[in-house]
Design an enzyme around this catalytic site. Structure first.
Site, mmCIF file in Angstrom:
data_model
loop_
_atom_site.group_PDB
_atom_site.id
_atom_site.type_symbol
_atom_site.label_atom_id
_atom_site.label_comp_id
_atom_site.label_asym_id
_atom_site.label_seq_id
_atom_site.Cartn_x
_atom_site.Cartn_y
_atom_site.Cartn_z
ATOM 1 N N ARG A 92 7.575 21.635 -1.684
ATOM 2 C CA ARG A 92 8.804 21.379 -2.438
ATOM 3 C C ARG A 92 9.032 22.403 -3.544
ATOM 4 O O ARG A 92 10.177 22.684 -3.897
ATOM 5 C CB ARG A 92 8.787 19.953 -2.991
ATOM 6 C CG ARG A 92 8.988 18.958 -1.873
ATOM 7 C CD ARG A 92 9.031 17.539 -2.333
ATOM 8 N NE ARG A 92 9.674 16.728 -1.299
ATOM 9 C CZ ARG A 92 9.592 15.412 -1.227
ATOM 10 N NH1 ARG A 92 8.903 14.735 -2.130
ATOM 11 N NH2 ARG A 92 10.215 14.766 -0.265
ATOM 12 N N LYS B 182 11.429 0.562 15.282
ATOM 13 C CA LYS B 182 12.324 -0.596 15.354
ATOM 14 C C LYS B 182 13.788 -0.217 15.509
ATOM 15 O O LYS B 182 14.244 0.776 14.949
ATOM 16 C CB LYS B 182 12.186 -1.416 14.067
ATOM 17 C CG LYS B 182 10.849 -2.095 13.936
ATOM 18 C CD LYS B 182 10.821 -2.879 12.659
ATOM 19 C CE LYS B 182 9.543 -3.711 12.571
ATOM 20 N NZ LYS B 182 9.522 -4.468 11.321
ATOM 21 N N GLY C 270 11.499 10.708 8.017
ATOM 22 C CA GLY C 270 10.255 9.945 8.113
ATOM 23 C C GLY C 270 9.177 10.618 8.942
ATOM 24 O O GLY C 270 8.766 11.757 8.668
ATOM 25 N N GLY D 72 15.013 9.808 3.467
ATOM 26 C CA GLY D 72 16.128 8.870 3.349
ATOM 27 C C GLY D 72 17.491 9.540 3.388
ATOM 28 O O GLY D 72 18.417 9.030 4.023
HETATM 29 P P1 AMP Z 1 9.933 5.231 12.483
HETATM 30 O O1 AMP Z 1 9.360 5.352 11.103
HETATM 31 O O2 AMP Z 1 10.907 4.123 12.659
HETATM 32 O O3 AMP Z 1 10.444 6.554 12.991
HETATM 33 O O4 AMP Z 1 8.737 4.791 13.416
HETATM 34 C C1 AMP Z 1 7.645 5.624 13.640
HETATM 35 C C2 AMP Z 1 6.513 4.792 14.127
HETATM 36 O O5 AMP Z 1 6.843 4.202 15.367
HETATM 37 C C3 AMP Z 1 5.271 5.600 14.371
HETATM 38 O O6 AMP Z 1 4.278 5.189 13.470
HETATM 39 C C4 AMP Z 1 4.891 5.260 15.807
HETATM 40 O O7 AMP Z 1 3.500 5.022 15.969
HETATM 41 C C5 AMP Z 1 5.659 4.008 16.075
HETATM 42 N N1 AMP Z 1 5.901 3.814 17.502
HETATM 43 C C6 AMP Z 1 6.449 4.675 18.355
HETATM 44 N N2 AMP Z 1 6.456 4.181 19.608
HETATM 45 C C7 AMP Z 1 5.878 2.951 19.555
HETATM 46 C C8 AMP Z 1 5.563 1.960 20.531
HETATM 47 N N3 AMP Z 1 5.884 2.120 21.809
HETATM 48 N N4 AMP Z 1 4.946 0.842 20.102
HETATM 49 C C9 AMP Z 1 4.627 0.695 18.794
HETATM 50 N N5 AMP Z 1 4.902 1.594 17.826
HETATM 51 C C10 AMP Z 1 5.521 2.728 18.193
#
Ligand code: AMP
Length: 398
Positions: A37, A198, A356, A379
């Site tokens: 940064r 999610k 993220g 974010g």
């Molecule tokens: P996000 O912060 O929403 O981008 O989510 C990232 C996280 O999703 C990472 O830590 C991954 O390990 C998790 N992830 C990706 N695919 C899966 C899956 N099929 N089942 C569980 N967790 C997952």
């Protein structure tokens, strides 16, 4: 997207520039563990110094919640910044008032001053007009070089920009140009990859993207929710079953807007999420036990995704295709990232990734430098992907 840059600022000789930077660096025991940064801010600082301006750097560090918390002082940043800049950096114990004014008066043209943590003042996060006016009082112009803080309407990102001439710094300009090339004014066809855990945290993002993209590949845990909504057996996979209706709505909206949704056609399944766990590759739709978890996309899904990327001129990517932190469930993310890197290097693709875990995933694949742009803004990047106006950017609009 039009915004004012330093090239619009006229002569800056002898003027004081208040420069909002993101110096919220990771620190352990008073030592900076990653100076990315600081490096990102150098082009703007050097440009202003070369123009003969006094440079007063304004930043937040951690969350002192409007109070002076000595452990959250920005003072430990000075040494690293001096070393990177190859020039002295002074420090002021307050970012406004007599302390800041005296420190600026003491600077020569081209001198650099780091102001103490702006979040030591409650007026910062409240975007208090009186505090914004105090910030405006110490400078002639305002420069925002902190895209990562631009989704927040705080005094140092928004309020002050309304009070004195305000410009985008060099790093802000680079980020905005990359984002514009990816989603604002992209070369078509445009493909998106959205993965991660999610659906619920990325609803606004998915809804915005289906109206803008030609194709959208959905991966990760959120693909499980979409597969479940299609009646596919997902065993004991991470999924939000209560989001099935929402997933179907997004599919319908995509169809009505001409955005093709790509869901996994094969999946990597295991009972345990641990490095080197026994994994099976199955066609989507094959029966699973309740212990089975879908943890990655399969090779056929990646081949289809790569072919779709070959047919696209622009790619925007947020979220891994699987549990990339735990090999072998990183395979799809790594394979797709390497393909994206090859296409980008050959000049066939503009590829922008961010938000993220995506930065970690792209780094894990070893291709961060090969993409057109990797945003570390978190974010702010996600809110921009959601199509939301960013107050700190709006305040710079020409
Ligand atoms: P996000 O912060 O929403 O981008 O989510 C990232 C996280 O999703 C990472 O830590 C991954 O390990 C998790 N992830 C990706 N695919 C899966 C899956 N099929 N089942 C569980 N967790 C997952």
């Amino acid at each position: 997207m039009t915004f004012r840059t330093l090239d619009d600022a006229g002569s800056l000789s002898g003027k004081t520039a208040l420069v909002r930077v993101d110096f919220n660096v990771p620190m352990e025991g008073g030592k900076i563990t990653d100076d990315t940064r600081l490096r990102v801010a150098l082009p703007t600082i050097n440009k202003l110094r070369d123009a003969g301006a006094k440079v007063a750097l304004l930043a937040h560090f951690d969350r002192p919640k409007g109070k002076v918390v000595p452990a959250m002082s920005l003072a430990p940043v000075v040494d690293d910044l001096e070393a990177l800049l190859g020039a002295p950096v002074r420090f002021a114990d307050d970012c406004v008032g007599d302390v800041a004014k005296a420190a600026i008066a003491d600077l020569d043209a081209g001198g650099v001053l780091l102001l103490e943590n702006v979040r030591f003042h409650a007026g910062e996060e409240a975007n208090d007009p009186a505090f914004a006016a105090q910030l405006a009082e110490i400078a002639d112009i305002y420069v925002n070089d902190a895209f990562s803080a631009a989704h927040r309407a705080h005094a140092s990102t928004e309020g002050v920009a309304r009070l004195i001439p305000a410009y985008a710094g060099e790093s802000m300009r680079r980020e905005l140009e990359a984002l514009d090339a990816a989603l604002g004014n992209p070369k078509k066809p445009v493909i998106g990859i959205v993965g991660g855990a999610k659906v619920s945290t990325k609803l606004d993002l998915l809804k915005n993207l289906v109206g803008k993209l030609d194709k959208l590949a959905i991966g990760g845990g959120m693909a499980n929710t979409f597969l479940f909504a299609q009646g596919v057996d997902i065993g004991g996979s991470l999924a939000e079953k209560d989001m099935a209706d929402t997933a179907r709505e997004i599919m319908a909206e995509a169809a009505s807007k001409g955005c093709e949704i790509l869901l996994p056609v094969d999946v990597v399944v295991a009972v345990e999420v641990r490095p080197g766990a026994d994994a099976r590759t199955l066609k989507t739709g094959e029966a699973l036990s309740t212990d089975d978890k879908i943890l990655d996309a399969g090779p056929e899904t990646v081949a289809r995704l790569n072919a779709a990327i070959d047919g696209s001129k622009t790619l925007i990517w947020n979220g891994p295709l699987g549990v990339f932190e735990v090999p072998p469930f990183d395979a799809a993310t790594v394979a797709a990232a390497r393909h994206v890197a090859e296409r980008t290097k050959s000049g066939a693709l503009i590829a922008v990734a961010g938000g993220g875990d995506t930065v970690a995933a792209v780094n894990h694949a070893g291709v961060a430098d090969d993409l057109t742009f990797v945003s570390t803004a978190g974010g702010a990047f996600l809110e921009w992907m959601e199509g939301k106006p960013l107050p700190g950017v709006e305040a710079l609009s020409a």
